[in-house]
Design a protein around this motif. Structure first.
Motif, PDB file in Angstrom:
ATOM      1  N   THR A 227       0.835  -1.204   0.000  1.00 39.46           N
ATOM      2  CA  THR A 227       0.000   0.000   0.000  1.00 39.46           C
ATOM      3  C   THR A 227       0.869   1.253   0.000  1.00 39.46           C
ATOM      4  N   GLY A 228       1.907   1.246   0.808  1.00 42.12           N
ATOM      5  CA  GLY A 228       2.826   2.385   0.837  1.00 42.12           C
ATOM      6  C   GLY A 228       3.536   2.600  -0.486  1.00 42.12           C
ATOM      7  N   VAL A 229       3.938   1.523  -1.121  1.00 45.72           N
ATOM      8  CA  VAL A 229       4.608   1.637  -2.423  1.00 45.72           C
ATOM      9  C   VAL A 229       3.636   2.153  -3.479  1.00 45.72           C
ATOM     10  N   ALA A 230       2.392   1.713  -3.429  1.00 43.94           N
ATOM     11  CA  ALA A 230       1.392   2.203  -4.386  1.00 43.94           C
ATOM     12  C   ALA A 230       1.150   3.699  -4.199  1.00 43.94           C
ATOM     13  N   LEU A 231       1.052   4.142  -2.958  1.00 46.05           N
ATOM     14  CA  LEU A 231       0.877   5.569  -2.686  1.00 46.05           C
ATOM     15  C   LEU A 231       2.101   6.364  -3.132  1.00 46.05           C
ATOM     16  N   LEU A 232       3.275   5.789  -2.935  1.00 52.31           N
ATOM     17  CA  LEU A 232       4.506   6.454  -3.379  1.00 52.31           C
ATOM     18  C   LEU A 232       4.538   6.576  -4.894  1.00 52.31           C
ATOM     19  N   CYS A 233       4.105   5.540  -5.597  1.00 54.30           N
ATOM     20  CA  CYS A 233       4.053   5.600  -7.068  1.00 54.30           C
ATOM     21  C   CYS A 233       3.101   6.694  -7.539  1.00 54.30           C
ATOM     22  N   ILE A 234       1.945   6.805  -6.896  1.00 53.43           N
ATOM     23  CA  ILE A 234       0.996   7.856  -7.262  1.00 53.43           C
ATOM     24  C   ILE A 234       1.609   9.226  -6.987  1.00 53.43           C
ATOM     25  N   TYR A 235       2.287   9.366  -5.853  1.00 58.01           N
ATOM     26  CA  TYR A 235       2.946  10.633  -5.518  1.00 58.01           C
ATOM     27  C   TYR A 235       4.001  10.997  -6.560  1.00 58.01           C
ATOM     28  N   ARG A 236       4.814  10.027  -6.942  1.00 58.41           N
ATOM     29  CA  ARG A 236       5.887  10.303  -7.902  1.00 58.41           C
ATOM     30  C   ARG A 236       5.316  10.697  -9.265  1.00 58.41           C
ATOM     31  N   ILE A 237       4.220  10.084  -9.670  1.00 56.86           N
ATOM     32  CA  ILE A 237       3.595  10.444 -10.952  1.00 56.86           C
ATOM     33  C   ILE A 237       3.024  11.856 -10.881  1.00 56.86           C
ATOM     34  N   CYS A 238       2.424  12.209  -9.746  1.00 59.82           N
ATOM     35  CA  CYS A 238       1.814  13.540  -9.603  1.00 59.82           C
ATOM     36  C   CYS A 238       2.846  14.652  -9.521  1.00 59.82           C
ATOM     37  N   THR A 239       4.053  14.344  -9.085  1.00 59.99           N
ATOM     38  CA  THR A 239       5.059  15.391  -8.888  1.00 59.99           C
ATOM     39  C   THR A 239       6.153  15.404  -9.954  1.00 59.99           C
ATOM     40  N   LEU A 240       5.951  14.705 -11.044  1.00 62.38           N
ATOM     41  CA  LEU A 240       6.933  14.756 -12.129  1.00 62.38           C
ATOM     42  C   LEU A 240       6.992  16.172 -12.689  1.00 62.38           C
ATOM     43  N   THR A 241       8.188  16.680 -12.834  1.00 64.44           N
ATOM     44  CA  THR A 241       8.359  18.019 -13.394  1.00 64.44           C
ATOM     45  C   THR A 241       9.318  17.955 -14.567  1.00 64.44           C
ATOM     46  N   ALA A 242       9.013  18.734 -15.567  1.00 61.50           N
ATOM     47  CA  ALA A 242       9.917  18.842 -16.709  1.00 61.50           C
ATOM     48  C   ALA A 242      10.819  20.039 -16.447  1.00 61.50           C
ATOM     49  N   GLY A 243      12.061  19.835 -16.588  1.00 61.12           N
ATOM     50  CA  GLY A 243      12.994  20.916 -16.324  1.00 61.12           C
ATOM     51  C   GLY A 243      14.271  20.706 -17.098  1.00 61.12           C
ATOM     52  N   ASN A 244      15.313  21.202 -16.530  1.00 65.85           N
ATOM     53  CA  ASN A 244      16.606  21.065 -17.178  1.00 65.85           C
ATOM     54  C   ASN A 244      17.125  19.629 -17.036  1.00 65.85           C
ATOM     55  N   TYR A 245      18.317  19.425 -17.506  1.00 66.03           N
ATOM     56  CA  TYR A 245      18.908  18.089 -17.511  1.00 66.03           C
ATOM     57  C   TYR A 245      19.054  17.539 -16.095  1.00 66.03           C
ATOM     58  N   ARG A 246      19.394  18.392 -15.145  1.00 71.12           N
ATOM     59  CA  ARG A 246      19.595  17.955 -13.763  1.00 71.12           C
ATOM     60  C   ARG A 246      18.299  17.396 -13.172  1.00 71.12           C
ATOM     61  N   VAL A 247      17.191  18.094 -13.381  1.00 67.06           N
ATOM     62  CA  VAL A 247      15.902  17.638 -12.849  1.00 67.06           C
ATOM     63  C   VAL A 247      15.480  16.346 -13.526  1.00 67.06           C
ATOM     64  N   LYS A 248      15.704  16.220 -14.809  1.00 70.66           N
ATOM     65  CA  LYS A 248      15.367  14.980 -15.518  1.00 70.66           C
ATOM     66  C   LYS A 248      16.184  13.804 -14.989  1.00 70.66           C
ATOM     67  N   ARG A 249      17.445  14.048 -14.702  1.00 73.80           N
ATOM     68  CA  ARG A 249      18.310  12.992 -14.166  1.00 73.80           C
ATOM     69  C   ARG A 249      17.855  12.584 -12.765  1.00 73.80           C
ATOM     70  N   LEU A 250      17.485  13.559 -11.935  1.00 74.96           N
ATOM     71  CA  LEU A 250      17.000  13.238 -10.597  1.00 74.96           C
ATOM     72  C   LEU A 250      15.657  12.517 -10.650  1.00 74.96           C
ATOM     73  N   ASN A 251      14.805  12.879 -11.603  1.00 79.19           N
ATOM     74  CA  ASN A 251      13.543  12.151 -11.783  1.00 79.19           C
ATOM     75  C   ASN A 251      13.801  10.707 -12.208  1.00 79.19           C
ATOM     76  N   ALA A 252      14.818  10.496 -13.029  1.00 80.77           N
ATOM     77  CA  ALA A 252      15.173   9.127 -13.428  1.00 80.77           C
ATOM     78  C   ALA A 252      15.681   8.333 -12.227  1.00 80.77           C
ATOM     79  N   MET A 253      16.447   8.978 -11.366  1.00 86.14           N
ATOM     80  CA  MET A 253      16.908   8.301 -10.152  1.00 86.14           C
ATOM     81  C   MET A 253      15.736   7.952  -9.237  1.00 86.14           C
ATOM     82  N   GLU A 254      14.749   8.847  -9.142  1.00 83.32           N
ATOM     83  CA  GLU A 254      13.554   8.547  -8.358  1.00 83.32           C
ATOM     84  C   GLU A 254      12.784   7.376  -8.960  1.00 83.32           C
ATOM     85  N   ALA A 255      12.741   7.304 -10.279  1.00 76.38           N
ATOM     86  CA  ALA A 255      12.061   6.188 -10.939  1.00 76.38           C
ATOM     87  C   ALA A 255      12.769   4.871 -10.619  1.00 76.38           C
TER      88      ALA A 255
END
Length: 108
Positions: free
Chosen positions: A37-65
């Motif tokens: 349940t916690g992992v499912a909520l975390l997945c929903i949170y990560r999808i809701c907070t995806l941001t498009a930005g510069n290369y650094r933000v994209k790399r950090l989003n990939a690490m979060e994925a």
């Protein structure tokens, strides 16, 4: 209201993950479901907070994925009663810790 809901997803998700991991170490039968349940909520949170930005933000989003996938793998290993879930969970938590310090602060 949306920001409060997203923040609530974050806190409840991580509390369920920590609670599920502690319950699994205590060999409780509900631990896998709490963790999932916690992992499912975390997945929903990560999808809701995806941001498009510069290369650094994209790399950090990939690490979060990657850490999210590791949380899912840890849950599957916990369900299959394999002891390696602890190591996978540790690696995912370590990646999350690194990303939390490196992610840029967008509050102005």
């Amino acid at each position: 209201m949306k920001k409060i809901l997203i923040t609530l997803l974050f806190f409840v998700g991580y509390l369920a993950i920590v609670g599920g991991a502690i319950a699994a170490l205590a060999e409780k039968s509900f631990a896998v479901y709490t963790f999932a349940t916690g992992v499912a909520l975390l997945c929903i949170y990560r999808i809701c907070t995806l941001t498009a930005g510069n290369y650094r933000v994209k790399r950090l989003n990939a690490m979060e994925a990657i850490s999210t996938v590791l949380f899912i793998v840890a849950g599957v290993m916990m369900y299959m009663q394999l002891s390696g879930w602890v190591l996978v969970l540790f690696i995912a938590a370590l990646i999350d810790l690194i990303v939390s310090f490196r992610y840029p602060n967008n509050t102005k």
